[in-house]
Design a protein around this motif. Structure first.
Motif, PDB file in Angstrom:
ATOM      1  N   MET A   1     -14.598  36.178   1.383  1.00 44.19           N
ATOM      2  CA  MET A   1     -15.237  35.343   0.372  1.00 44.19           C
ATOM      3  C   MET A   1     -16.366  36.104  -0.317  1.00 44.19           C
ATOM      4  SD  MET A   1     -15.292  31.641   2.172  1.00 44.19           S
ATOM      5  CE  MET A   1     -13.975  31.153   3.269  1.00 44.19           C
TER       6      MET A   1
ATOM      7  N   ARG B   1     -16.080  35.985  -5.622  1.00 44.89           N
ATOM      8  CA  ARG B   1     -16.728  35.005  -6.524  1.00 44.89           C
ATOM      9  C   ARG B   1     -16.482  35.336  -7.999  1.00 44.89           C
ATOM     10  NH1 ARG B   1     -18.262  31.433  -2.570  1.00 44.89           N
ATOM     11  NH2 ARG B   1     -19.609  32.398  -1.075  1.00 44.89           N
ATOM     12  N   ASN B   2     -15.271  35.657  -8.308  1.00 45.82           N
ATOM     13  CA  ASN B   2     -14.884  35.945  -9.696  1.00 45.82           C
ATOM     14  C   ASN B   2     -15.724  37.077 -10.302  1.00 45.82           C
ATOM     15  OD1 ASN B   2     -13.067  33.825  -9.504  1.00 45.82           O
ATOM     16  ND2 ASN B   2     -14.596  32.361 -10.197  1.00 45.82           N
TER      17      ASN B   2
ATOM     18  N   GLU C   1     -18.660  37.851  -9.944  1.00 43.05           N
ATOM     19  CA  GLU C   1     -19.951  37.366 -10.414  1.00 43.05           C
ATOM     20  C   GLU C   1     -21.054  38.349 -10.011  1.00 43.05           C
ATOM     21  OE1 GLU C   1     -21.625  32.886 -10.345  1.00 43.05           O
ATOM     22  OE2 GLU C   1     -21.106  33.763  -8.430  1.00 43.05           O
TER      23      GLU C   1
ATOM     24  N   LEU D   1     -24.551  38.452  -9.150  1.00 42.98           N
ATOM     25  CA  LEU D   1     -25.624  37.512  -8.813  1.00 42.98           C
ATOM     26  C   LEU D   1     -26.978  37.945  -9.376  1.00 42.98           C
ATOM     27  CD1 LEU D   1     -25.182  36.274  -5.138  1.00 42.98           C
ATOM     28  CD2 LEU D   1     -25.084  34.975  -7.245  1.00 42.98           C
TER      29      LEU D   1
ATOM     30  N   LEU E   1     -27.227  37.304 -12.954  1.00 40.18           N
ATOM     31  CA  LEU E   1     -27.285  35.851 -13.167  1.00 40.18           C
ATOM     32  C   LEU E   1     -28.699  35.313 -12.923  1.00 40.18           C
ATOM     33  CD1 LEU E   1     -25.013  33.901 -13.866  1.00 40.18           C
ATOM     34  CD2 LEU E   1     -24.782  33.386 -11.456  1.00 40.18           C
ATOM     35  N   PHE E   2     -29.296  35.717 -11.804  1.00 44.38           N
ATOM     36  CA  PHE E   2     -30.645  35.231 -11.478  1.00 44.38           C
ATOM     37  C   PHE E   2     -31.686  35.788 -12.449  1.00 44.38           C
ATOM     38  CE2 PHE E   2     -28.920  33.784  -7.433  1.00 44.38           C
ATOM     39  CZ  PHE E   2     -29.654  32.637  -7.223  1.00 44.38           C
TER      40      PHE E   2
ATOM     41  N   LYS F   1     -31.482  35.994 -15.451  1.00 42.89           N
ATOM     42  CA  LYS F   1     -31.530  35.161 -16.663  1.00 42.89           C
ATOM     43  C   LYS F   1     -32.598  34.075 -16.516  1.00 42.89           C
ATOM     44  CE  LYS F   1     -26.729  35.611 -18.089  1.00 42.89           C
ATOM     45  NZ  LYS F   1     -25.413  34.953 -18.058  1.00 42.89           N
TER      46      LYS F   1
ATOM     47  N   ILE G   1     -29.732  34.439  -0.648  1.00 43.46           N
ATOM     48  CA  ILE G   1     -28.385  33.860  -0.706  1.00 43.46           C
ATOM     49  C   ILE G   1     -27.422  34.680   0.152  1.00 43.46           C
ATOM     50  CG2 ILE G   1     -26.392  33.574  -2.264  1.00 43.46           C
ATOM     51  CD1 ILE G   1     -28.176  32.243  -4.216  1.00 43.46           C
TER      52      ILE G   1
END
Lengths: 173, 177
Positions: free
Chosen positions: A1, A4-5, A7, A9, A12-13, A15, A29
């Motif tokens: 797992m 996550r496509n 992603e 992270l 993202l954060f 931003k 996380i």
């Protein structure tokens, strides 16, 4: 797992937080998610999976029938909608069309004259013309019989011209 | 053939009612969906029931899947099933609220249906509120991106990020404490 496509992270954060905070969030996380990997949830029982597959196989014919029914309902619904729209449209158009082939005529001749027994009396224009013609005819007869004095020829010509003019005015309307 | 092409082919098969394709979907997602339900309920029997309901629902609803992320769609259905379960239980049995309260306050140890004590993670998850717990479960078991999770939850992505970060940090503190 881990995927996550694809992603990112950190990106993202960043931003929403500054670089340092974003770095800390990502670490938090990742550490917390490691806990999940270290404590895996129980797996579903093989018997449960077999039962689910059997249940699905049992329900498939009903689901297919349901799908067919739904398609039929959709088609019937669409057909009904088309019929209703067509019926409403017809009703709207029919309001503008005379019922049962009845035609409406618009007459050029006024009703009073059309229904009159004595046109010469009921039509004012015609009455005036008729009176003038009668007067001129009387004058012509008088001249022909020698009752009128003066320049008889020119008077007669004038009267005839006047008669022709009135006559042509009358037919011109 | 790529994984997404395989999935697309399987879903097409499901849409025409192919039992083998449904069986493949069950094999692909049963484990993750079961984990999702188990971590939310802490109970094997309820998780069994919810997993069965999910795949039965899948048979009924597959026609409404119109493309996009299948995982996102599937876990949205799973989330709805979990909420339906909560509502029906609340309607039928008031005592469950008492059980949850006791579970959250830590006065009883959550037990699996086979009588074994739940693992430490399950106990600490019980200390989080329901919404936070579900958010973490979606993050971990659905394998969805934050963007997809925020769409499922109908909230801005910044909110989802902040909530997840806060929740996971709290959970880590519980686990380490």
């Amino acid at each position: 797992m881990e995927d996550r496509n694809q992603e990112n992270l950190r990106e993202l954060f960043e931003k929403f937080f500054d670089a340092e905070q974003a770095e800390r969030c990502v670490e938090d996380i990742q550490k917390a998610e490691r806990i999940f990997r270290e404590h895996p949830a129980p797996e579903p029982d093989d018997m449960l999976i077999a039962n689910i597959k059997a249940e699905i196989a049992l329900r498939l014919p009903a689901a297919r029938a349901h799908r067919v029914r739904r398609i039929i309902y959709e088609v019937v619904g669409a057909a009904a909608a088309i019929l209703i729209v067509a019926a409403l449209s017809l009703q709207l158009f029919e309001k503008d069309v005379p019922q049962n082939g009845e035609f409406v005529y618009a007459s050029l001749i006024p009703t009073a004259i059309w229904e009159s027994d004595d046109i010469a009396a009921d039509d004012e224009d015609l009455a005036v013309f008729t009176a003038q013609i009668e007067q001129i005819e009387d004058e012509v007869l008088a001249l022909q019989s020698g009752e009128e004095v003066g320049n008889g020829d020119s008077t007669l010509v004038e009267l005839e011209m006047e008669l022709i003019e009135i006559n042509s005015d009358f037919w011109k309307g | 053939m790529t994984k997404s092409n395989d999935l697309a082919r399987i879903i097409t098969g499901c849409k025409v009612g192919d039992a083998k394709c449904f069986a493949q979907i069950v094999d692909m997602y049963a484990s993750r969906c079961y984990g999702y339900f188990y971590r939310l309920t802490g109970n094997n029997d309820i998780s069994d029931e919810l997993l069965s309901k999910l795949f039965v629902k899948l048979v009924e609803k597959i026609g409404s899947y119109k493309g996009g992320s299948f995982e996102s769609w599937l876990f949205k259905v799973a989330s709805n099933i979990f909420h339906d379960h909560l509502r029906s239980k609340q309607r039928r049995k008031k005592w469950i609220e008492v059980q949850i309260t006791e579970f959250k306050s830590g006065t009883i140890e959550p037990k699996q249906s086979n009588g074994e004590l739940a693992d430490k993670l399950q106990v600490q998850l019980g200390r989080l509120n329901e919404d936070t717990r579900e958010l973490i479960m979606l993050r971990f078991y659905s394998q969805l991106s934050f963007k997809e999770i925020s769409q499922i939850r109908s909230e801005p992505m910044g909110t989802t990020l902040a909530k997840t970060h806060r929740a996971l940090k709290k959970l880590r503190q519980f686990m380490e404490g």
